[in-house]
Design a protein around this motif. Structure first.
Motif, PDB file in Angstrom:
ATOM      1  N   LEU A  46       0.828  -1.203   0.000  1.00 52.84           N
ATOM      2  CA  LEU A  46       0.000   0.000   0.000  1.00 52.84           C
ATOM      3  C   LEU A  46       0.866   1.258   0.000  1.00 52.84           C
ATOM      4  O   LEU A  46       0.523   2.250  -0.661  1.00 52.84           O
ATOM      5  CB  LEU A  46      -0.933   0.000   1.209  1.00 52.84           C
ATOM      6  CG  LEU A  46      -2.069  -1.025   1.169  1.00 52.84           C
ATOM      7  CD1 LEU A  46      -2.910  -0.930   2.430  1.00 52.84           C
ATOM      8  CD2 LEU A  46      -2.934  -0.821  -0.060  1.00 52.84           C
ATOM      9  N   ALA A  47       1.982   1.240   0.714  1.00 55.79           N
ATOM     10  CA  ALA A  47       2.887   2.393   0.706  1.00 55.79           C
ATOM     11  C   ALA A  47       3.479   2.597  -0.687  1.00 55.79           C
ATOM     12  O   ALA A  47       3.581   3.732  -1.179  1.00 55.79           O
ATOM     13  CB  ALA A  47       3.994   2.196   1.741  1.00 55.79           C
ATOM     14  N   ARG A 101       0.758   3.966  -3.024  1.00 58.68           N
ATOM     15  CA  ARG A 101       0.526   5.391  -2.754  1.00 58.68           C
ATOM     16  C   ARG A 101       1.646   6.227  -3.382  1.00 58.68           C
ATOM     17  O   ARG A 101       1.399   7.267  -4.015  1.00 58.68           O
ATOM     18  CB  ARG A 101       0.452   5.603  -1.244  1.00 58.68           C
ATOM     19  CG  ARG A 101      -0.013   6.975  -0.816  1.00 58.68           C
ATOM     20  CD  ARG A 101      -0.138   7.033   0.708  1.00 58.68           C
ATOM     21  NE  ARG A 101      -1.152   6.104   1.206  1.00 58.68           N
ATOM     22  CZ  ARG A 101      -0.900   5.011   1.900  1.00 58.68           C
ATOM     23  NH1 ARG A 101       0.347   4.674   2.200  1.00 58.68           N
ATOM     24  NH2 ARG A 101      -1.871   4.221   2.309  1.00 58.68           N
ATOM     25  N   LYS A 102       2.881   5.776  -3.236  1.00 60.97           N
ATOM     26  CA  LYS A 102       4.023   6.509  -3.785  1.00 60.97           C
ATOM     27  C   LYS A 102       3.977   6.525  -5.312  1.00 60.97           C
ATOM     28  O   LYS A 102       4.207   7.568  -5.949  1.00 60.97           O
ATOM     29  CB  LYS A 102       5.329   5.873  -3.307  1.00 60.97           C
ATOM     30  CG  LYS A 102       6.590   6.598  -3.781  1.00 60.97           C
ATOM     31  CD  LYS A 102       7.842   5.957  -3.230  1.00 60.97           C
ATOM     32  CE  LYS A 102       9.084   6.783  -3.557  1.00 60.97           C
ATOM     33  NZ  LYS A 102       9.283   7.014  -4.990  1.00 60.97           N
ATOM     34  N   LEU A 119       1.375   6.212  -7.279  1.00 58.26           N
ATOM     35  CA  LEU A 119       0.270   7.045  -7.737  1.00 58.26           C
ATOM     36  C   LEU A 119       0.630   8.529  -7.623  1.00 58.26           C
ATOM     37  O   LEU A 119       0.257   9.343  -8.479  1.00 58.26           O
ATOM     38  CB  LEU A 119      -0.986   6.730  -6.926  1.00 58.26           C
ATOM     39  CG  LEU A 119      -2.295   7.361  -7.402  1.00 58.26           C
ATOM     40  CD1 LEU A 119      -2.658   6.865  -8.793  1.00 58.26           C
ATOM     41  CD2 LEU A 119      -3.430   7.044  -6.429  1.00 58.26           C
ATOM     42  N   HIS A 120       1.355   8.880  -6.573  1.00 59.67           N
ATOM     43  CA  HIS A 120       1.753  10.270  -6.384  1.00 59.67           C
ATOM     44  C   HIS A 120       2.853  10.691  -7.360  1.00 59.67           C
ATOM     45  O   HIS A 120       2.827  11.813  -7.896  1.00 59.67           O
ATOM     46  CB  HIS A 120       2.241  10.467  -4.949  1.00 59.67           C
ATOM     47  CG  HIS A 120       2.627  11.883  -4.631  1.00 59.67           C
ATOM     48  ND1 HIS A 120       1.704  12.892  -4.478  1.00 59.67           N
ATOM     49  CD2 HIS A 120       3.852  12.460  -4.456  1.00 59.67           C
ATOM     50  CE1 HIS A 120       2.320  14.026  -4.214  1.00 59.67           C
ATOM     51  NE2 HIS A 120       3.632  13.795  -4.193  1.00 59.67           N
ATOM     52  N   GLN A 139      -7.391  10.313  -0.178  1.00 55.78           N
ATOM     53  CA  GLN A 139      -6.180  11.120  -0.278  1.00 55.78           C
ATOM     54  C   GLN A 139      -6.075  11.768  -1.650  1.00 55.78           C
ATOM     55  O   GLN A 139      -6.355  11.125  -2.674  1.00 55.78           O
ATOM     56  CB  GLN A 139      -4.942  10.259  -0.045  1.00 55.78           C
ATOM     57  CG  GLN A 139      -4.802   9.727   1.358  1.00 55.78           C
ATOM     58  CD  GLN A 139      -3.553   8.870   1.487  1.00 55.78           C
ATOM     59  OE1 GLN A 139      -3.571   7.690   1.140  1.00 55.78           O
ATOM     60  NE2 GLN A 139      -2.470   9.457   1.961  1.00 55.78           N
ATOM     61  N   LEU A 180      -3.482  12.997  -4.339  1.00 57.46           N
ATOM     62  CA  LEU A 180      -2.090  12.723  -4.679  1.00 57.46           C
ATOM     63  C   LEU A 180      -1.775  13.286  -6.064  1.00 57.46           C
ATOM     64  O   LEU A 180      -2.660  13.714  -6.791  1.00 57.46           O
ATOM     65  CB  LEU A 180      -1.823  11.215  -4.651  1.00 57.46           C
ATOM     66  CG  LEU A 180      -2.085  10.499  -3.319  1.00 57.46           C
ATOM     67  CD1 LEU A 180      -1.995   8.985  -3.510  1.00 57.46           C
ATOM     68  CD2 LEU A 180      -1.099  10.958  -2.258  1.00 57.46           C
ATOM     69  N   THR A 190      -6.824  10.654  -6.864  1.00 57.21           N
ATOM     70  CA  THR A 190      -7.534  10.304  -5.634  1.00 57.21           C
ATOM     71  C   THR A 190      -7.291   8.837  -5.300  1.00 57.21           C
ATOM     72  O   THR A 190      -7.454   7.970  -6.157  1.00 57.21           O
ATOM     73  CB  THR A 190      -9.043  10.553  -5.799  1.00 57.21           C
ATOM     74  OG1 THR A 190      -9.259  11.937  -6.059  1.00 57.21           O
ATOM     75  CG2 THR A 190      -9.797  10.155  -4.547  1.00 57.21           C
ATOM     76  N   LEU A 191      -6.893   8.586  -4.068  1.00 61.26           N
ATOM     77  CA  LEU A 191      -6.722   7.220  -3.579  1.00 61.26           C
ATOM     78  C   LEU A 191      -7.714   6.987  -2.444  1.00 61.26           C
ATOM     79  O   LEU A 191      -7.703   7.696  -1.432  1.00 61.26           O
ATOM     80  CB  LEU A 191      -5.299   6.985  -3.082  1.00 61.26           C
ATOM     81  CG  LEU A 191      -5.029   5.590  -2.507  1.00 61.26           C
ATOM     82  CD1 LEU A 191      -5.183   4.521  -3.587  1.00 61.26           C
ATOM     83  CD2 LEU A 191      -3.637   5.519  -1.889  1.00 61.26           C
ATOM     84  N   SER A 233      -8.889   4.323   0.335  1.00 62.13           N
ATOM     85  CA  SER A 233      -8.442   3.099   1.013  1.00 62.13           C
ATOM     86  C   SER A 233      -8.950   3.105   2.452  1.00 62.13           C
ATOM     87  O   SER A 233      -9.650   4.030   2.882  1.00 62.13           O
ATOM     88  CB  SER A 233      -6.913   2.993   0.977  1.00 62.13           C
ATOM     89  OG  SER A 233      -6.318   4.105   1.624  1.00 62.13           O
TER      90      SER A 233
END
Length: 578
Positions: free
Chosen positions: A344-345, A348-349, A351-352, A379, A381, A388-389, A391
Motif C-alpha cells: 500500500l505504501a 501510494r508513492k 500514484l503520487h 487522499q 495525490l 484520488t486514492l 483506502s
C-alpha cells in the motif's frame, strides 16, 4: 441485402443533409463492396495499413493537441500504441484472414488450438510469429471459445461474414469513443469485415480533430463508398441511429448513453427500460466499460517486486489520464498478507510520483469531486493533487467504489480478511457479483504462488466472468492484440447491458468467442532472468513510468507497418532504456 434509397425516419425533426448524403453514398457503396473480391478486400486493407503508417505522425500529433500532451512527453508513446499501431496490426491480421478464406482455408489454419476448463477450445493469438516472441517476450494471449465449441467447428466457422462476402449486411453506424483514438477506426474495420456492413462512422466530438487524418488513412474504403466519416454533436448521432437507412448500430461509451439510444431519456425512457421496450428498432452492439478490479494474490514478494507491481497497477489506472473503459479502479488485497503495508505504501508513492498531465476528458473534475464526496477521507495525490486514492474502507462502504465508473484518476483499495483458497474464492465472488461491468479483470501473482495453485489458476480464470482476464499483465494488452477479442463477457441484455453486447477486434474472425486470456511476466528483465522467470521483456512501453515510451512505441509502429530484422536492434535499445 441492399438498402436502396434512403429516407429519414421522421419528417418533423431537424434534418442533416451531410448525413443523408453519406447514407445515400453508402447505399450505393454497399453494392460495390458486395462485388469486391476477397483478394481486392485484402488489398484495400493493405492500402489502409500503408496510409495509416504514412500519416501516423499526423495522427499522433492530432491526438496530442486535444489530449494536451507536449510533443516531448514520454506519454506520447500511448498515442502511438493505442493509435496507428493498433490499426496497422489489425489491418494486417484481417487481410491475412481474408487471404486464407480466398485460398479456401480457414483463418485458423496454422494457428495453435488448445483446451481450457469447462470443455472450452482455445485459440492462441499471441505470440503469432517470431517477431511477437522477440518484441513481447513473456507475454501471451489466447481466446477461449464458448463451452462445447470443438476445434473442428472453430476452424470451420472462422471467417464470419467473409465466408459469404456477396451477402452484405446493410449500413452499420459506428458511434466512436472520445478517449482512445484507434477505437473508432477499429470498430469500423470490424463492422466492415466481420459483419460485411458498410459503415457510417460518427466521431465523438472530443476526437473531431482526428477526422482529417482518419479520412486520409481510410481513403481506399471511402473511395469505393464503403466508409463515410461524420462529425457533429449528439443531435447528429441521434438523427443517424434512427435513420431508416441504417441496419445496425455499434457504440462505445457509457451505459447511460446506450440506454438513451435504446430506450430514450427521462421518465419515459426509464419506464421503457423497466418494461424492456426499446425505441431503437435496429440491433445494437456495444462496448461500455465498467469498474475493473485488480486482484492481488498474497505471496512472498521482494521489495523490487512490490515497487514494480505498484507501478503496474498505477499504469492500469493512469494510462490515457485514467480515461479508459478498462482502467483499473479497485485493487483487491488480503488484509492478512504480510506485505500489505509495504504494498500500500508503494502504491501510494507510485500514484503520487507518476508523471503529471492535464485533464482533457469532459467532466473529469466533476467525477473526481464525486469520488471525494463519496469518500471524504480519500487522499489527494499527484503533482497537483489531481489523483484520488480511496483506502482503509469498512466493507459496508465499498458500494460506490464498486458500482460507479469514475472514468478519471481515481483508484480504490478494498481488503478481504482471508488468505489462501478462501481469499481467492471471495475475491472472485466479489468481482463477479459486486462490481459493475464485465469488460476486464486483472490478477497479479508471484510465480511461486501460481505454482502452488497448479490447475487452480485456470479454474480461477474460468470462474471470472469477464471479457478479458489478464494474469500479471494489464487487460489493455488484449486491446492491443489484433487477433484477440475485445468486449464484455457474453450474456448481457439491452435492459441490463453492463459492459455491452458483442465483441470487436477479433481479426481472426473467430465465431462464438467467450473471453480473451492474457498472461505476462511478473518481473521485468533482467531481474526476471536472475530470478529464473526466463523472460526478456524490460519495463513495457505502455507503463506510464517508461522514460523512452514515445521512442519505443514509434519504432514499434514503424516495425508493424514494415517488419524487418534490421529494425529490431533500435527497438531493443530504446526499450532497454525505458
Amino acid at each position: 441485402m441492399t438498402t436502396g434509397e434512403l429516407s429519414s425516419s421522421t419528417t418533423d425533426s431537424p434534418t442533416f443533409p451531410d448525413v443523408d448524403t453519406a447514407l445515400t453514398d453508402l447505399a450505393q457503396g454497399e453494392t460495390v463492396w458486395g462485388r469486391t473480391s476477397l483478394a481486392d478486400r485484402a488489398r484495400l486493407l493493405d492500402e489502409v495499413s500503408a496510409l495509416t503508417a504514412k500519416h501516423a505522425q499526423a495522427w499522433v500529433d492530432a491526438a496530442a493537441v486535444f489530449k494536451k500532451l507536449p510533443a516531448s512527453s514520454p506519454l506520447m508513446g500511448e498515442e502511438w500504441l493505442s493509435g496507428p499501431y493498433s490499426v496497422i496490426t489489425a489491418c494486417g491480421v484481417l487481410a491475412q484472414s481474408i487471404r486464407q478464406l480466398d485460398a479456401g482455408r480457414s483463418p485458423l489454419t496454422g494457428v495453435d488450438l488448445g483446451t481450457a476448463p469447462g470443455g472450452r477450445t482455445t485459440v492462441k493469438v499471441l505470440p503469432s510469429n517470431i517477431f511477437d516472441t522477440l518484441l513481447l517476450n513473456g507475454f501471451s494471449a489466447e481466446v477461449w471459445l464458448e463451452p462445447g465449441v470443438d476445434a473442428d467447428t472453430a476452424r470451420k466457422n472462422a471467417g464470419l461474414a467473409q465466408r459469404d462476402p456477396t451477402t452484405t449486411g446493410g449500413i452499420g453506424v459506428v458511434l466512436g469513443a472520445g478517449n482512445i483514438t484507434s477505437i473508432a477506426p477499429l470498430d469500423t474495420l470490424y463492422e466492415l469485415v466481420a459483419h460485411n456492413r458498410v459503415v457510417a462512422l460518427k466521431l465523438n466530438p472530443v476526437t473531431d480533430p482526428m477526422a482529417p487524418v482518419l479520412r486520409a488513412a481510410f481513403a481506399p474504403l471511402i473511395d469505393i463508398g464503403a466508409v463515410r466519416i461524420l462529425t457533429g454533436g449528439p443531435d447528429v448521432g441521434g438523427y443517424l441511429v434512427r435513420h431508416d437507412g441504417v441496419a445496425h448500430v455499434h457504440m462505445t461509451g457509457s451505459s447511460l448513453t446506450h440506454d438513451a439510444i435504446v430506450f430514450g431519456t427521462g421518465e419515459e425512457g426509464a419506464a421503457r427500460k423497466k418494461a424492456n421496450t426499446p425505441v431503437l428498432d435496429v440491433p445494437i452492439s456495444s462496448e461500455l466499460g465498467g469498474v475493473s478490479p485488480v486482484i492481488v494474490l498474497p505471496g512472498d514478494w521482494s521489495d523490487a517486486d512490490i515497487a514494480f507491481q505498484a507501478e503496474h497497477v498505477v499504469t492500469q489506472r493512469l494510462h490515457n489520464g485514467g480515461y479508459n473503459c478498462v482502467a483499473a479502479q479497485v485493487v483487491v488485497i488480503s488484509s492478512e498478507w504480510d506485505k500489505r503495508d509495504k504494498f500500500l505504501a508503494a502504491l501510494r508513492k507510485a500514484l503520487h510520483d507518476a508523471p503529471g498531465r492535464d485533464a482533457y476528458y469532459p467532466g473529469s473534475a466533476t467525477r473526481v469531486a464525486g469520488a471525494r464526496a463519496d469518500y471524504p477521507g480519500a487522499q489527494s495525490l499527484g503533482p497537483a493533487g489531481e489523483r484520488t486514492l480511496v483506502s482503509d474502507l469498512d466493507p459496508d462502504r465499498y458500494r460506490a467504489l464498486l458500482t460507479t465508473e469514475y472514468f478519471a484518476p481515481v483508484l480504490g483499495v478494498i481488503e478481504i480478511p482471508y488468505s489462501g483458497e478462501r481469499y481467492v474464492s471471495e475475491a472472485v465472488r466479489m468481482a463477479n457479483e459486486e462490481f459493475v461491468g464485465t469488460l476486464g479483470v486483472n490478477i497479479i501473482a508471484h510465480p511461486a504462488t501460481l505454482s502452488e495453485m497448479g490447475r487452480g489458476v485456470d479454474t480461477m480464470i474460468e470462474s471470472l466472468r469477464y471479457g478479458t482476464v489478464a494474469l500479471n499483465a494489464w487487460t489493455g494488452v488484449g486491446f492491443l492484440t489484433a487477433a484477440a477479442t475485445w468486449g464484455a463477457f457474453p450474456g448481457h441484455t439491452l435492459d441490463d447491458v453492463q459492459s455491452g453486447i458483442g465483441v470487436v477486434h477479433n481479426a481472426l474472425l473467430i465465431d462464438r468467442p467467450e473471453r480473451t486470456v492474457v498472461r505476462g511476466p511478473f518481473r521485468p528483465s533482467p531481474r526476471s532472468i536472475l530470478k529464473g522467470e526466463m523472460t526478456l521483456s524490460p519495463k513495457p512501453p505502455w507503463f506510464v513510468t517508461n522514460r523512452t515510451a514515445a521512442t519505443t512505441a514509434k519504432r514499434f509502429t514503424a516495425f508493424a507497418a514494415a517488419p524487418s530484422w534490421k529494425a529490431l536492434p533500435a527497438i531493443f535499445a530504446s526499450a532497454l532504456r525505458g
